[in-house]
Scaffold this motif. Structure first.
Motif, short mmCIF file in Angstrom:
data_model
loop_
_atom_site.label_atom_id
_atom_site.label_comp_id
_atom_site.label_asym_id
_atom_site.label_seq_id
_atom_site.Cartn_x
_atom_site.Cartn_y
_atom_site.Cartn_z
N HIS A 276 0.94 -1.11 0.08
CA HIS A 276 0.04 0.10 0.13
C HIS A 276 0.85 1.37 0.07
N LEU A 277 0.61 2.15 -0.78
CA LEU A 277 1.17 3.52 -0.83
C LEU A 277 0.57 4.73 -0.40
N ARG A 278 1.15 5.67 0.23
CA ARG A 278 0.59 6.65 0.74
C ARG A 278 0.19 7.55 -0.72
N PRO A 279 -0.90 8.11 -0.78
CA PRO A 279 -1.14 9.23 -1.90
C PRO A 279 -0.16 10.39 -1.86
N PRO A 280 0.20 10.66 -3.11
CA PRO A 280 1.18 11.80 -3.32
C PRO A 280 0.65 13.05 -2.68
N ARG A 281 1.28 13.87 -1.87
CA ARG A 281 0.96 15.06 -1.53
C ARG A 281 0.73 16.17 -2.62
N PRO A 282 -0.63 16.53 -2.71
CA PRO A 282 -0.92 17.54 -3.90
C PRO A 282 -0.30 18.69 -3.48
N HIS A 283 0.43 19.64 -4.57
CA HIS A 283 0.92 20.63 -4.47
C HIS A 283 0.80 21.41 -5.79
N ARG A 284 0.91 22.66 -5.98
CA ARG A 284 0.70 23.57 -7.06
C ARG A 284 2.17 23.54 -7.81
N PRO A 285 2.21 23.54 -8.90
CA PRO A 285 3.66 23.49 -9.68
C PRO A 285 4.18 24.90 -9.50
N GLU A 286 5.33 25.00 -10.09
CA GLU A 286 6.09 26.28 -10.25
C GLU A 286 6.06 26.57 -11.68
N LEU A 287 6.25 27.85 -11.81
CA LEU A 287 6.27 28.39 -13.38
C LEU A 287 7.17 29.50 -13.56
N VAL A 288 7.85 29.29 -14.71
CA VAL A 288 8.90 30.22 -15.11
C VAL A 288 8.38 30.90 -16.39
N VAL A 289 8.19 32.29 -16.66
CA VAL A 289 7.57 32.79 -17.81
C VAL A 289 8.61 33.59 -18.57
N GLY A 377 14.06 24.46 -12.67
CA GLY A 377 14.37 23.04 -11.82
C GLY A 377 13.37 22.11 -12.50
N PRO A 378 13.91 21.05 -11.63
CA PRO A 378 12.72 19.89 -12.06
C PRO A 378 11.41 19.77 -11.68
N ARG A 379 10.97 20.87 -10.70
CA ARG A 379 9.58 21.07 -10.61
C ARG A 379 8.87 22.39 -11.34
N THR A 380 9.97 22.74 -12.21
CA THR A 380 9.28 24.06 -13.06
C THR A 380 8.82 23.75 -14.64
N SER A 381 7.64 24.54 -14.66
CA SER A 381 7.13 24.50 -16.13
C SER A 381 7.65 25.66 -16.69
N GLN A 406 16.41 21.07 -17.90
CA GLN A 406 16.20 21.25 -16.76
C GLN A 406 14.83 21.35 -16.07
N ALA A 407 13.92 21.76 -16.82
CA ALA A 407 12.49 21.92 -16.52
C ALA A 407 11.75 20.45 -16.53
N ARG A 408 10.65 20.68 -15.88
CA ARG A 408 9.64 19.37 -15.83
C ARG A 408 9.07 19.42 -17.17
N HIS A 409 8.55 20.58 -17.54
CA HIS A 409 7.72 20.82 -19.04
C HIS A 409 8.36 22.11 -19.61
N ALA A 410 8.51 22.25 -20.92
CA ALA A 410 8.68 23.38 -21.78
C ALA A 410 7.75 23.51 -22.90
N TYR A 411 7.34 24.79 -23.05
CA TYR A 411 6.43 24.95 -24.09
C TYR A 411 6.69 26.40 -24.47
N TRP A 412 6.30 26.53 -25.96
CA TRP A 412 6.57 27.90 -26.51
C TRP A 412 5.39 28.34 -27.29
N LEU A 413 4.72 29.54 -26.89
CA LEU A 413 3.51 29.99 -27.61
C LEU A 413 4.08 31.32 -28.46
N ASN A 414 3.59 31.00 -29.86
CA ASN A 414 4.05 31.84 -31.01
C ASN A 414 2.81 32.74 -31.63
N PRO A 415 2.66 34.10 -31.47
CA PRO A 415 1.75 34.74 -31.96
C PRO A 415 1.60 34.90 -33.31
#
Length: 455
Positions: A276-289, A377-381, A406-415
């Motif tokens: 049996h596993l403990r449920p992962p602790r919910p937390h909000r992600p970090e963001l770099v814009v 870092g590893p928790r950063t979008s 280095q980032a957990r996710h990376a996205y690019w929005l082009n207008p």
């Protein structure tokens, strides 16, 4: 005149015009509207309008454009109309009499058929002027200039009130403002109708209708449209935060729950067949814009900074950076309690960037990695917002690849439209090979990007 004659032709043309104006009308919905026409009284114009609206309009923001196009494709009258019910060969009323009649109508109900009949008559009398040598056209401003409804306010207030001041005057002024606006729109509607009859309804439809607010191109948005776009920001920010949080949690497993595992093993002779596993602790992600603040994408950066401001409330930590030829952190400008428009105004004066400089993405990425090594870092979008036009400078793809890694996710929005990517100094494909790049020219595309994060 190129307006289609048959009802079927008008229906097809009307649905096509709605799609061209940015309203999402599917073929199935077009068929639903056609079926609705079979069960209503086509002689009742307002019933026809509401039948179309019920089957084709999805959002309140789409209704103004729908109504404008409906009036063009299904006009209330055709051809020239007599002035206010007076035969064309009769003596026309003098201007003071017309102004008196307008004052009576503005004090009444704009839904009265006489209201729009008078507007059409006034367009017929004052609206046609010479637009070019040998060419006449129709305009609203000579009608409004001749009648000057704004100069009738004092006369109308005297007729509507026993004494001035207080709440009754406020109510009266609000009514007059509303009916004056309705008269102005009735004049403009008849002007469009007459131009459509002479030049073709398709031509006037393309130029007369602004797209719905969620389809307005960021790079071409007016100041008024930007103000309306602000209301679209916060719901998108909440959805974006939710999607990024879901992606961050996906695949994570909690730590071993030793007590529950041992207790469960008692039923199997002490052998822990089931863990049996403990449920992962919910937390909000970090963001770099990282936001391009150059003048070439000023309206896009204005909107994305509004988005950044809204995202601040949805993430554990948000760091915002603006760049042109170099990069600087602007997180402090969006501190809690700050006014977002004031923050955007301070950006040009306080940030260490040259807003009218030459954008250099490669130098920006290298300076960002050098000056702010702990930002990603590893928790950063990581979210990059810009047109990927680097004025033919070195792209620094290796540095961008290291940041994205280095980032957990990376996205690019082009207008910019995808068709313009890789033209001129654009490095869209090169940068897109490192960080997934999404076309984001309007709120609808931004919303679609947010939804893709869930898949």
């Amino acid at each position: 005149m190129t307006t289609p004659g048959s009802l079927v032709d008008r229906h097809v043309g009307f649905v096509h015009a709605l799609r061209e104006a940015g309203l999402p009308v599917s073929p199935a919905e077009g068929l639903d509207a056609a079926h609705a026409l079979m069960v209503i009284d086509l002689a009742e114009r307002e019933t026809l309008r509401e039948a179309y609206a019920a089957t084709l309009v999805k959002r309140p923001a789409h209704r103004p454009g729908f109504d404008l196009l409906f009036d063009l494709w299904f006009p209330p009258v055709a051809g020239r109309t007599a002035s206010a019910g007076v035969p064309e060969d009769a003596e026309q009323p003098e201007l003071p009499e017309l102004r008196e009649r307008l004052a009576e109508l503005l004090m009444g109900n704009p839904a009265d058929p006489a209201f729009r009949e008078f507007a059409r008559a006034m367009v017929g009398r004052f609206g046609q002027i010479q637009a070019a040598p040998g060419r006449q056209s129709w305009f609203s401003f000579p009608v409004l200039r001749a009648l000057s409804p704004e100069t009738l306010v004092a006369r109308m207030l005297a007729a509507m009130l026993d004494e001035r001041g207080g709440l009754p005057e406020k109510v009266a002024r609000r009514h007059i403002a509303r009916t004056t606006e309705a008269f102005t729109e009735a004049v403009a509607s008849d002007v469009r109708r007459r131009i459509a009859e002479e030049s073709g309804v398709e031509k006037i439809a393309r130029s007369a209708v602004r797209p719905p607010i969620d389809r307005v191109d960021f790079l071409r948005a007016t100041k008024e449209e930007l103000a309306r776009l602000r209301r679209e920001v916060y719901p998108l920010a909440r959805r974006l935060a939710t999607r990024l949080s879901i992606r961050q949690k996906r695949g994570r497993r909690g730590r071993l729950d030793f007590r529950r595992t041992v207790r469960a093993s008692l039923s199997t002779g002490g052998v822990p067949l089931t863990t049996h596993l403990r449920p992962p602790r919910p937390h909000r992600p970090e963001l770099v814009v990282l936001c391009d603040a150059s003048d070439s994408v000023s309206t896009f950066s204005h909107f994305t900074l509004l988005l950044t401001f809204a995202l601040r409330e949805q993430f554990t930590k948000v760091r915002a950076f603006a760049f042109v030829d170099t990069v600087d952190e602007i997180t402090d400008l969006f501190a809690p309690g700050a006014d977002v428009l004031d923050a955007i105004g301070r950006l040009a004066d306080e940030a260490d960037i040259v807003r009218f400089g030459r954008t250099d993405y490669g130098h920006v990425f290298e300076r960002f990695a050098e000056r702010f090594p702990d930002a990603v870092g590893p928790r950063t979008s990581l979210l990059i917002l810009g047109d990927a036009r680097s004025n033919y400078q070195v792209p620094a793809l290796g540095t961008l690849k290291r940041l994205a890694g280095q980032a957990r996710h990376a996205y690019w929005l082009n207008p910019e439209p995808r068709a313009q990517w890789d033209t001129g100094d654009s490095l869209a494909t090169s940068y897109g090979s490192v960080v997934p790049m999404h076309e984001c020219r309007n709120v609808a595309q931004l919303a679609a990007f947010v939804e893709t994060l869930a898949s």
